[in-house]
Design a protein around this motif. Structure first.
Motif, PDB file in Angstrom:
ATOM      1  N   GLN A  41     -50.621  48.098  11.744  1.00 50.75           N
ATOM      2  CA  GLN A  41     -50.880  47.423  10.952  1.00 50.75           C
ATOM      3  C   GLN A  41     -51.504  47.664   9.563  1.00 50.75           C
ATOM      4  O   GLN A  41     -51.537  47.885   8.975  1.00 50.75           O
ATOM      5  CB  GLN A  41     -50.871  46.095  11.447  1.00 50.75           C
ATOM      6  CG  GLN A  41     -49.644  45.423  12.387  1.00 50.75           C
ATOM      7  CD  GLN A  41     -49.209  44.210  11.728  1.00 50.75           C
ATOM      8  OE1 GLN A  41     -50.266  43.258  11.732  1.00 50.75           O
ATOM      9  NE2 GLN A  41     -48.189  42.976  11.992  1.00 50.75           N
ATOM     10  N   LYS A  98     -49.695  41.051   6.281  1.00 53.59           N
ATOM     11  CA  LYS A  98     -49.280  40.836   7.736  1.00 53.59           C
ATOM     12  C   LYS A  98     -48.302  40.051   8.147  1.00 53.59           C
ATOM     13  O   LYS A  98     -47.350  40.269   8.592  1.00 53.59           O
ATOM     14  CB  LYS A  98     -49.953  40.124   7.869  1.00 53.59           C
ATOM     15  CG  LYS A  98     -50.571  40.132   9.856  1.00 53.59           C
ATOM     16  CD  LYS A  98     -52.070  39.223  10.508  1.00 53.59           C
ATOM     17  CE  LYS A  98     -51.350  39.408  12.213  1.00 53.59           C
ATOM     18  NZ  LYS A  98     -50.385  39.434  12.860  1.00 53.59           N
ATOM     19  N   ASP A 136     -45.128  40.963  10.069  1.00 56.01           N
ATOM     20  CA  ASP A 136     -44.454  40.670  11.073  1.00 56.01           C
ATOM     21  C   ASP A 136     -43.291  39.867  10.987  1.00 56.01           C
ATOM     22  O   ASP A 136     -41.911  39.893  11.819  1.00 56.01           O
ATOM     23  CB  ASP A 136     -45.505  38.908  11.284  1.00 56.01           C
ATOM     24  CG  ASP A 136     -46.943  39.525  12.017  1.00 56.01           C
ATOM     25  OD1 ASP A 136     -46.985  40.475  12.427  1.00 56.01           O
ATOM     26  OD2 ASP A 136     -48.000  38.823  12.216  1.00 56.01           O
ATOM     27  N   ARG A 154     -46.072  45.468  15.385  1.00 56.29           N
ATOM     28  CA  ARG A 154     -47.178  44.036  15.523  1.00 56.29           C
ATOM     29  C   ARG A 154     -48.427  44.600  16.237  1.00 56.29           C
ATOM     30  O   ARG A 154     -49.142  43.648  16.060  1.00 56.29           O
ATOM     31  CB  ARG A 154     -46.997  43.872  16.609  1.00 56.29           C
ATOM     32  CG  ARG A 154     -45.349  42.545  16.014  1.00 56.29           C
ATOM     33  CD  ARG A 154     -45.240  41.245  16.459  1.00 56.29           C
ATOM     34  NE  ARG A 154     -44.013  40.366  16.976  1.00 56.29           N
ATOM     35  CZ  ARG A 154     -42.738  40.717  17.366  1.00 56.29           C
ATOM     36  NH1 ARG A 154     -42.249  41.923  17.715  1.00 56.29           N
ATOM     37  NH2 ARG A 154     -41.677  39.833  16.187  1.00 56.29           N
TER      38      ARG A 154
END
Length: 438
Positions: free
Chosen positions: A60, A91, A95, A55
């Motif tokens: 990322q 993203k 997640d 995260r």
């Protein structure tokens, strides 16, 4: 011959594959023994840390940059939209991966639990304890999310995993494994519990498939060609994740609105995945009413329909540009895109015979308001997941409560259906005595 990269992964430089494969398998075996003896709390803590790192903005950014390189290379090589969809990360998907790892971390660790404990006439108490399989060789194409799912599931269950991803996701997988191994080291778990190999050809993979006594099971997840090659060359057990030729059967008592909604979801929500619908089977009793309706709905979503002559006879008064006549081979195809087949049958017996011929033992669903028909379908259809009045897209480890999956096994030994934590365990007999002798 062997080059160790900074992250401990391996690139094959010279063709002495059998020696290199044995070295790698021995490393994984040693790690699996150590990992299986670690405390469950330690493995759970490590999984939480992996989820947290997935995260972070820093990781990322690295992952998405690597994934963009893979996607651009795939586009340049004119890959299909279905493959590109499986390859691409954003993203939201990262997640979701992190949430999946968190879910696995919080699930009950099956390792060491004892089932079916009973007393025998001899006075012995006999049960079966869940233990890790050992070393899992995971072979997969396109989907970089499998790297995280497989690593998390194996870590939770004390199994070491050798990851052999496809060249399409080379950069993404490399970044993922670097992250995973960094967290393992930070938490004092063996780094070789998660290994990633990137050979330039298939010969090294075939050498790994010969490592009896070191690698306990191979799980191929990909196209028919990959699975056939693994089965042909393996001397170790193979659990096959075969193609998903999934059907929805609209039984004569079906609610047509429900049937249409489920078919559209099963076909169009994500057509490039293995649990997407590939074939519609309609009962003759409602074909005249339902077939024009469902074809029009599919046309609005850009779906091409390849229909049997019997189905086409119900369209004589209407023209649909998205319909062509199916060939016999079409009914056995996994299209992985906005194409599906349509067949009309004469009742439940005919439907079951059709699924026996053309199903791939992956996922089958019936739409019905008849309770007995639903139960018969559940009982008699041979597939890893059978549903009543629900989309085929629910045959998924996360949706079925497993947290994630290593794949959907279409073999019956040792697992059938999505492979979660329990499917990564073997059961050994344990016996409690009080001085008994035989």
């Amino acid at each position: 011959m062997l080059k160790n990269l900074d992250n401990g992964n391996i690139v094959i430089r010279e063709p002495d594959e059998s020696v290199l494969a044995r070295i790698l398998a021995e490393r994984a075996k040693t790690a699996s023994t150590r990992l299986s003896r670690t405390a469950s709390a330690s493995r759970t803590k490590t999984l939480r840390k992996i989820a947290s790192e997935l995260r972070t903005t820093e990781h990322q950014k690295k992952i998405l940059e690597a994934n963009l390189m893979d996607c651009n290379a795939a586009i340049a090589n004119n890959v299909s939209n279905a493959l590109l969809d499986r390859l691409r990360l954003d993203k939201a998907r990262l997640d979701s991966l992190a949430a999946s790892v968190d879910e696995i971390a919080e699930m009950t660790d099956p390792i060491g639990s004892i089932e079916d404990l009973v007393f025998r006439p001899s006075g012995l108490q006999v049960g079966r304890m869940l233990v890790p399989l050992g070393v899992v060789l995971m072979i997969y194409e396109s989907r970089p999310n499998v790297t995280i799912d497989a690593a998390a599931l194996c870590l939770k269950t004390g199994n070491a995993v050798i990851l052999r991803g496809g060249k399409e996701a080379r950069n993404t997988n490399s970044v993922f494994v670097t992250l995973l191994q960094l967290v393992l080291e930070e938490n004092n778990l063996p780094k070789d519990s998660i290994l990633f190999v990137e050979p330039p050809d298939h010969s090294f993979l075939y050498a790994l498939l010969k490592q009896q006594g070191l690698i306990d099971v191979a799980i191929p997840r990909g196209g028919e060609g990959l699975i056939a090659a693994v089965v042909e060359h393996a001397s170790i057990p193979v659990i096959q994740h075969y193609k998903g030729v999934c059907h929805v059967y609209v039984e004569q008592s079906a609610d047509l609105e429900v049937a249409e909604k489920i078919i559209l979801n099963a076909k169009t929500s994500r057509p490039g995945v293995c649990n997407a619908l590939e074939g519609i089977v309609v009962d003759e009793a409602l074909a005249a009413k339902f077939i024009p309706r469902v074809i029009a709905a599919l046309a609005a979503h850009g779906v091409e329909v390849r229909a049997c002559p019997r189905s086409l006879s119900h369209l004589q008064e209407r023209f649909f540009s998205n319909v062509t006549e199916a060939t016999e081979k079409d009914f056995d195809r996994e299209f992985l895109g906005l194409t599906c087949t349509l067949a009309t049958v004469s009742g439940m017996d005919d439907a079951l015979a059709f699924l026996d011929r053309h199903g791939s033992r992956h996922t089958e669903s019936i739409i019905t308001r008849d309770y007995d028909c639903g139960l018969r379908f559940l009982r008699e259809v041979d597939a890893s997941c059978v549903l009543v009045n629900a989309s085929t897209r629910f045959n998924d480890g996360g949706e079925l409560g497993l947290g994630a999956e290593l794949g959907i096994s279409t073999s019956k030994l040792h697992a059938y259906g999505p492979m979660g934590l329990r499917e990564l365990c073997a059961r050994k007999f344990v016996v409690f005595g009080h001085g008994e002798i035989r």
